[in-house]
Motif scaffolding. Structure first.
Motif, PDB file in Angstrom:
ATOM      1  N   ARG A  63       0.822  -1.194   0.000  1.00 55.29           N
ATOM      2  CA  ARG A  63       0.000   0.000   0.000  1.00 55.29           C
ATOM      3  C   ARG A  63       0.869   1.262   0.000  1.00 55.29           C
ATOM      4  O   ARG A  63       1.902   1.328   0.671  1.00 55.29           O
ATOM      5  CB  ARG A  63      -0.956  -0.010   1.205  1.00 55.29           C
ATOM      6  N   PHE A  64       0.389   2.253  -0.746  1.00 55.09           N
ATOM      7  CA  PHE A  64       0.962   3.585  -0.789  1.00 55.09           C
ATOM      8  C   PHE A  64      -0.161   4.596  -0.563  1.00 55.09           C
ATOM      9  O   PHE A  64      -1.336   4.279  -0.753  1.00 55.09           O
ATOM     10  CB  PHE A  64       1.605   3.885  -2.147  1.00 55.09           C
ATOM     11  N   ARG A 128       6.005  -7.712  12.977  1.00 53.20           N
ATOM     12  CA  ARG A 128       7.034  -6.746  13.389  1.00 53.20           C
ATOM     13  C   ARG A 128       7.067  -5.516  12.483  1.00 53.20           C
ATOM     14  O   ARG A 128       7.969  -4.688  12.593  1.00 53.20           O
ATOM     15  CB  ARG A 128       8.404  -7.429  13.412  1.00 53.20           C
ATOM     16  N   GLY A 129       6.094  -5.403  11.614  1.00 51.35           N
ATOM     17  CA  GLY A 129       6.008  -4.231  10.756  1.00 51.35           C
ATOM     18  C   GLY A 129       6.868  -4.289   9.520  1.00 51.35           C
ATOM     19  O   GLY A 129       7.017  -3.282   8.814  1.00 51.35           O
ATOM     20  N   ARG A 130       7.436  -5.443   9.219  1.00 47.05           N
ATOM     21  CA  ARG A 130       8.292  -5.583   8.033  1.00 47.05           C
ATOM     22  C   ARG A 130       7.429  -5.860   6.804  1.00 47.05           C
ATOM     23  O   ARG A 130       6.443  -6.586   6.865  1.00 47.05           O
ATOM     24  CB  ARG A 130       9.304  -6.714   8.255  1.00 47.05           C
ATOM     25  N   GLU A 131       7.846  -5.294   5.686  1.00 47.66           N
ATOM     26  CA  GLU A 131       7.049  -5.382   4.460  1.00 47.66           C
ATOM     27  C   GLU A 131       7.274  -6.705   3.732  1.00 47.66           C
ATOM     28  O   GLU A 131       8.360  -7.295   3.794  1.00 47.66           O
ATOM     29  CB  GLU A 131       7.399  -4.230   3.521  1.00 47.66           C
ATOM     30  N   ARG A 132       6.244  -7.124   2.986  1.00 51.48           N
ATOM     31  CA  ARG A 132       6.334  -8.345   2.184  1.00 51.48           C
ATOM     32  C   ARG A 132       6.413  -8.056   0.681  1.00 51.48           C
ATOM     33  O   ARG A 132       7.023  -8.822  -0.061  1.00 51.48           O
ATOM     34  CB  ARG A 132       5.122  -9.245   2.457  1.00 51.48           C
ATOM     35  N   TYR A 156       9.227   8.037  -2.158  1.00 51.78           N
ATOM     36  CA  TYR A 156       9.021   6.796  -1.418  1.00 51.78           C
ATOM     37  C   TYR A 156       8.699   7.086   0.051  1.00 51.78           C
ATOM     38  O   TYR A 156       7.780   6.489   0.627  1.00 51.78           O
ATOM     39  CB  TYR A 156      10.271   5.935  -1.546  1.00 51.78           C
ATOM     40  N   GLU A 157       9.419   8.018   0.623  1.00 52.25           N
ATOM     41  CA  GLU A 157       9.126   8.414   2.000  1.00 52.25           C
ATOM     42  C   GLU A 157       7.754   9.082   2.084  1.00 52.25           C
ATOM     43  O   GLU A 157       6.974   8.813   3.001  1.00 52.25           O
ATOM     44  CB  GLU A 157      10.207   9.360   2.516  1.00 52.25           C
ATOM     45  N   GLU A 162       2.380   7.603   6.386  1.00 54.05           N
ATOM     46  CA  GLU A 162       1.354   7.111   7.303  1.00 54.05           C
ATOM     47  C   GLU A 162       1.835   5.929   8.143  1.00 54.05           C
ATOM     48  O   GLU A 162       1.406   5.750   9.284  1.00 54.05           O
ATOM     49  CB  GLU A 162       0.110   6.712   6.504  1.00 54.05           C
ATOM     50  N   TRP A 163       2.736   5.136   7.574  1.00 55.36           N
ATOM     51  CA  TRP A 163       3.169   3.913   8.255  1.00 55.36           C
ATOM     52  C   TRP A 163       4.637   3.941   8.664  1.00 55.36           C
ATOM     53  O   TRP A 163       5.060   3.166   9.511  1.00 55.36           O
ATOM     54  CB  TRP A 163       2.942   2.710   7.330  1.00 55.36           C
TER      55      TRP A 163
END
Length: 203
Positions: A63-64, A128-132, A156-157, A162-163
């Motif tokens: 998601r972006f 743990r909040g790591r992206e897939r 990108y930032e 939001e996350w």
């Protein structure tokens, strides 16, 4: 005109294969996908929610937020059968689903259409909040750092404000699904070897 191409792809897939599969994944030819991780993760979603992708609408990817939410087309995204069926039933809606629009932003267009239909993204981070799902190659994510104060803005930032973005080894979940910008055959071979051919016990 990527949007019209993607619309045509989904129409063809939906017309011929919608009753054959529960999930439908789309990504470009410079996307490295780990099929086992994708399959395992999608199965875990349905199991966790106690749902069936034949009837439950899922929109799964990275998601972006650039003013509206969407899943990155570069990182690839997945529609459940129920989502694809609803999209097909509404894809000719010129007002809400941009049926006549010509644009490269296919990921934004389908997200807007699905949002109008009440279908929103799934947060695909691990516990743990790591992206897939990843819009860059592994090295880019591993070494990414935010811009220095007063420096040039980083889209990108901005799209992840939001996350937040985890840095270093926390960038990527161990069961990551996809990496974008794997353009050279040598990069594909290298990643394949690292993932499936290296014997850690010998190192």
């Amino acid at each position: 005109n990527m949007w019209q191409k993607v619309r045509s792809i989904w129409k063809f897939v939906g017309t011929h294969y919608i009753d054959d599969y529960d999930w439908f994944f789309i990504g470009g030819d410079d996307l490295f996908v780990l099929p086992h991780n994708l399959k395992t993760y999608l199965a875990s979603l349905a199991h966790k929610d106690g749902t069936d992708p034949k009837t439950k609408e899922y929109f799964v990817g990275r998601r972006f937020n650039e003013g509206s939410y969407f899943n990155s087309g570069g990182a690839g995204y997945t529609l459940s059968r129920a989502t694809l069926r609803k999209f097909l039933a509404n894809m000719e809606d010129a007002q809400h689903c941009a049926a006549k629009q010509r644009t490269s932003m296919e990921d934004v267009m389908i997200a807007r259409c699905l949002s109008h239909l009440g279908i929103h993204f799934t947060d695909t981070r691990d516990a743990r909040g790591r992206e897939r799902f990843h819009p860059f190659a592994p090295g880019k994510h591993l070494h990414w750092t935010p811009p220095k104060p007063g420096g040039e803005r980083d889209w990108y930032e901005d799209y992840n404000k939001e996350w937040g973005i985890l840095e270093g080894k926390d960038c990527c979940a161990p069961d990551s699904v996809s990496f974008h910008y794997i353009k050279k055959a040598s990069m594909v071979r290298h990643m394949q070897a690292l993932l499936y051919s290296c014997d850690l016990e010998d190192q």
